[in-house]
Write a protein that holds these residues in place. Sequence first.
Motif, short mmCIF file in Angstrom:
data_model
loop_
_atom_site.label_atom_id
_atom_site.label_comp_id
_atom_site.label_asym_id
_atom_site.label_seq_id
_atom_site.Cartn_x
_atom_site.Cartn_y
_atom_site.Cartn_z
N GLU A 50 -1.15 3.07 37.76
CA GLU A 50 -0.83 2.13 38.83
C GLU A 50 -1.95 2.06 39.85
N ALA A 51 -2.49 3.20 40.24
CA ALA A 51 -3.55 3.22 41.24
C ALA A 51 -4.83 2.53 40.73
N MET A 52 -5.18 2.79 39.47
CA MET A 52 -6.37 2.15 38.91
C MET A 52 -6.17 0.66 38.70
N THR A 53 -4.96 0.26 38.39
CA THR A 53 -4.66 -1.15 38.16
C THR A 53 -4.62 -1.92 39.48
N ARG A 54 -4.24 -1.24 40.53
CA ARG A 54 -4.12 -1.87 41.85
C ARG A 54 -5.29 -1.48 42.78
N LEU A 55 -6.48 -1.50 42.29
CA LEU A 55 -7.63 -1.09 43.09
C LEU A 55 -7.85 -1.99 44.31
N THR A 56 -7.28 -3.17 44.31
CA THR A 56 -7.40 -4.02 45.50
C THR A 56 -6.67 -3.41 46.69
N ASP A 57 -5.76 -2.47 46.43
CA ASP A 57 -5.07 -1.75 47.50
C ASP A 57 -5.94 -0.64 48.08
N GLY A 58 -7.04 -0.32 47.43
CA GLY A 58 -7.94 0.74 47.88
C GLY A 58 -8.26 1.67 46.72
N PRO A 59 -9.16 2.61 46.95
CA PRO A 59 -9.52 3.55 45.88
C PRO A 59 -8.34 4.44 45.49
N VAL A 60 -8.44 5.04 44.34
CA VAL A 60 -7.41 5.98 43.89
C VAL A 60 -7.35 7.12 44.90
N PRO A 61 -6.16 7.38 45.46
CA PRO A 61 -6.05 8.46 46.44
C PRO A 61 -6.41 9.82 45.82
N GLU A 62 -7.14 10.61 46.58
CA GLU A 62 -7.59 11.91 46.08
C GLU A 62 -6.43 12.81 45.64
N PRO A 63 -5.31 12.91 46.40
CA PRO A 63 -4.20 13.76 45.95
C PRO A 63 -3.62 13.30 44.60
N LEU A 64 -3.60 12.00 44.38
CA LEU A 64 -3.09 11.47 43.11
C LEU A 64 -4.03 11.88 41.97
N PHE A 65 -5.32 11.78 42.19
CA PHE A 65 -6.28 12.17 41.16
C PHE A 65 -6.21 13.67 40.91
N LYS A 66 -6.03 14.45 41.96
CA LYS A 66 -5.91 15.90 41.79
C LYS A 66 -4.67 16.25 40.97
N GLN A 67 -3.59 15.50 41.17
CA GLN A 67 -2.39 15.73 40.36
C GLN A 67 -2.67 15.46 38.89
N ALA A 68 -3.42 14.41 38.62
CA ALA A 68 -3.79 14.12 37.23
C ALA A 68 -4.66 15.24 36.67
N GLN A 69 -5.55 15.79 37.49
CA GLN A 69 -6.39 16.90 37.04
C GLN A 69 -5.57 18.14 36.70
N GLN A 70 -4.44 18.30 37.32
CA GLN A 70 -3.58 19.44 37.01
C GLN A 70 -2.85 19.26 35.68
N GLU A 71 -2.62 18.03 35.29
CA GLU A 71 -1.86 17.75 34.07
C GLU A 71 -2.75 17.54 32.83
N PHE A 72 -4.00 17.19 33.06
CA PHE A 72 -4.90 16.85 31.95
C PHE A 72 -6.18 17.67 32.07
N ASP A 73 -6.68 18.15 30.93
CA ASP A 73 -7.96 18.83 30.99
C ASP A 73 -9.06 17.78 31.21
N GLU A 74 -10.28 18.22 31.38
CA GLU A 74 -11.38 17.32 31.75
C GLU A 74 -11.57 16.20 30.72
N THR A 75 -11.54 16.55 29.45
CA THR A 75 -11.72 15.56 28.39
C THR A 75 -10.55 14.58 28.37
N GLU A 76 -9.34 15.11 28.45
CA GLU A 76 -8.16 14.24 28.44
C GLU A 76 -8.17 13.28 29.63
N LEU A 77 -8.56 13.77 30.78
CA LEU A 77 -8.59 12.92 31.97
C LEU A 77 -9.62 11.80 31.80
N ALA A 78 -10.76 12.14 31.27
CA ALA A 78 -11.77 11.11 31.01
C ALA A 78 -11.24 10.08 30.01
N GLU A 79 -10.55 10.56 28.98
CA GLU A 79 -9.97 9.65 27.99
C GLU A 79 -8.87 8.79 28.61
#
Length: 129
Positions: A76-105
């Motif tokens: 949702e955050a990447m799709t709605r970039l007109t609302d602003g950049p992806v919030p850092e806490p949201l990205f950090k949450q993704a980093q907790q759920e996905f390893d580096e390769t998975e997150l890049a994918e």
Amino acid sequence: MNAFDTASRETKLEAPLLELVRTRASQLNGCAYCVDTHTADARAGGETERRLYALPVWSETPFFTPRERAALALTEAMTRLTDGPVPEPLFKQAQQEFDETELAELVWSITVINAWNRVAATTHAWPLS
């Protein structure tokens, strides 16, 4: 675009998760063709009707895992970039759920579906009846 799409499908990420991501981005972008395609693909892969119906309100339901929630929030955050950049806490949450390769994918997969949505919505590709 086909090469980009192929690359987005050759990942460590589980196929059901990717179909949720593709469907949610397509819903947000108003791409009827892609919503139809990816909900059909999700159902064929074993996704339940209940979760597909709840996808627009995923954050208000108990039906999605923390990993899926992180992926959907990032979608949702990447799709709605007109609302602003992806919030850092949201990205950090993704980093907790996905390893580096998975997150890049995941980031790549979200980018690809957003590109497809723009092509299909612009050219008025409609679902086949």
